[in-house]
Motif scaffolding. Structure first.
Motif, mmCIF file in Angstrom:
data_model
loop_
_atom_site.group_PDB
_atom_site.id
_atom_site.type_symbol
_atom_site.label_atom_id
_atom_site.label_comp_id
_atom_site.label_asym_id
_atom_site.label_seq_id
_atom_site.Cartn_x
_atom_site.Cartn_y
_atom_site.Cartn_z
ATOM 1 N N PHE A 142 -4.879 6.320 -7.350
ATOM 2 C CA PHE A 142 -4.045 5.464 -6.508
ATOM 3 C C PHE A 142 -4.512 5.457 -5.052
ATOM 4 O O PHE A 142 -4.358 4.471 -4.352
ATOM 5 C CB PHE A 142 -2.572 5.867 -6.590
ATOM 6 N N LYS A 143 -5.110 6.549 -4.598
ATOM 7 C CA LYS A 143 -5.564 6.607 -3.207
ATOM 8 C C LYS A 143 -6.719 5.651 -2.960
ATOM 9 O O LYS A 143 -6.797 5.016 -1.910
ATOM 10 C CB LYS A 143 -5.986 8.027 -2.845
ATOM 11 N N ASP A 144 -7.613 5.525 -3.930
ATOM 12 C CA ASP A 144 -8.742 4.608 -3.785
ATOM 13 C C ASP A 144 -8.279 3.160 -3.728
ATOM 14 O O ASP A 144 -8.729 2.382 -2.880
ATOM 15 C CB ASP A 144 -9.727 4.783 -4.946
ATOM 16 N N MET A 199 4.415 10.116 -7.244
ATOM 17 C CA MET A 199 5.529 10.479 -8.110
ATOM 18 C C MET A 199 5.099 10.640 -9.562
ATOM 19 O O MET A 199 5.557 11.549 -10.259
ATOM 20 C CB MET A 199 6.639 9.432 -8.019
ATOM 21 N N TRP A 200 4.229 9.764 -10.033
ATOM 22 C CA TRP A 200 3.858 9.774 -11.445
ATOM 23 C C TRP A 200 2.499 10.394 -11.719
ATOM 24 O O TRP A 200 2.051 10.410 -12.861
ATOM 25 C CB TRP A 200 3.905 8.362 -12.013
ATOM 26 N N GLY A 201 1.836 10.900 -10.709
ATOM 27 C CA GLY A 201 0.586 11.605 -10.910
ATOM 28 C C GLY A 201 -0.590 10.742 -11.327
ATOM 29 O O GLY A 201 -1.428 11.167 -12.103
ATOM 30 N N THR A 246 0.825 -1.205 0.000
ATOM 31 C CA THR A 246 0.000 0.000 0.000
ATOM 32 C C THR A 246 0.862 1.259 0.000
ATOM 33 O O THR A 246 0.597 2.204 -0.751
ATOM 34 C CB THR A 246 -0.925 0.004 1.227
ATOM 35 N N LEU A 247 1.900 1.279 0.814
ATOM 36 C CA LEU A 247 2.761 2.460 0.869
ATOM 37 C C LEU A 247 3.557 2.644 -0.420
ATOM 38 O O LEU A 247 3.772 3.775 -0.867
ATOM 39 C CB LEU A 247 3.698 2.371 2.064
ATOM 40 N N ILE A 248 3.989 1.550 -1.035
ATOM 41 C CA ILE A 248 4.669 1.657 -2.325
ATOM 42 C C ILE A 248 3.720 2.212 -3.374
ATOM 43 O O ILE A 248 4.094 3.064 -4.190
ATOM 44 C CB ILE A 248 5.245 0.293 -2.751
ATOM 45 N N LEU A 249 2.479 1.752 -3.361
ATOM 46 C CA LEU A 249 1.486 2.254 -4.308
ATOM 47 C C LEU A 249 1.235 3.745 -4.121
ATOM 48 O O LEU A 249 1.126 4.499 -5.095
ATOM 49 C CB LEU A 249 0.185 1.469 -4.154
ATOM 50 N N ILE A 250 1.181 4.200 -2.883
ATOM 51 C CA ILE A 250 0.977 5.626 -2.614
ATOM 52 C C ILE A 250 2.173 6.447 -3.103
ATOM 53 O O ILE A 250 2.007 7.494 -3.734
ATOM 54 C CB ILE A 250 0.703 5.859 -1.123
#
Length: 86
Positions: free
Chosen positions: A61-63, A55-57, A46-50
């Motif tokens: 990703f938050k959902d 970084m890439w806009g 989850t933290l890597i996804l955030i």
């Protein structure tokens, strides 16, 4: 702005190391260590996804991160209560 990018890259590298440590914890023989490893693996992903989403806009990703985090917690609690009854 470059300092923020460097710190985000360092955070991603640290989370990947944490991800491998979580995979190692999952492979222990006891069920409780498997639950701890699975929960920490979900947190690391989850933290890597955030971080990558920021970084890439990426817009949504938050959902995805929130759903993954909630399902990981609910799954861990459900599995722990099932093992307690058995």
């Amino acid at each position: 702005m470059e300092l923020l990018l460097i710190s985000e890259c360092f955070l991603i590298i640290a989370l990947v190391v944490f991800l491998f440590a979580s995979m190692r914890i999952i492979t222990y023989k006891t069920v409780s260590m498997g639950l701890i490893g699975t929960s920490s693996l979900t947190l690391a992903i989850t933290l890597i996804l955030i971080c990558v989403g920021m970084m890439w806009g990426i817009e949504f990703f938050k959902d995805i991160a929130l759903v993954l985090l909630l399902l990981g917690i609910v799954g861990t609690i459900a599995y722990a209560t099932f093992l307690r009854r058995a």
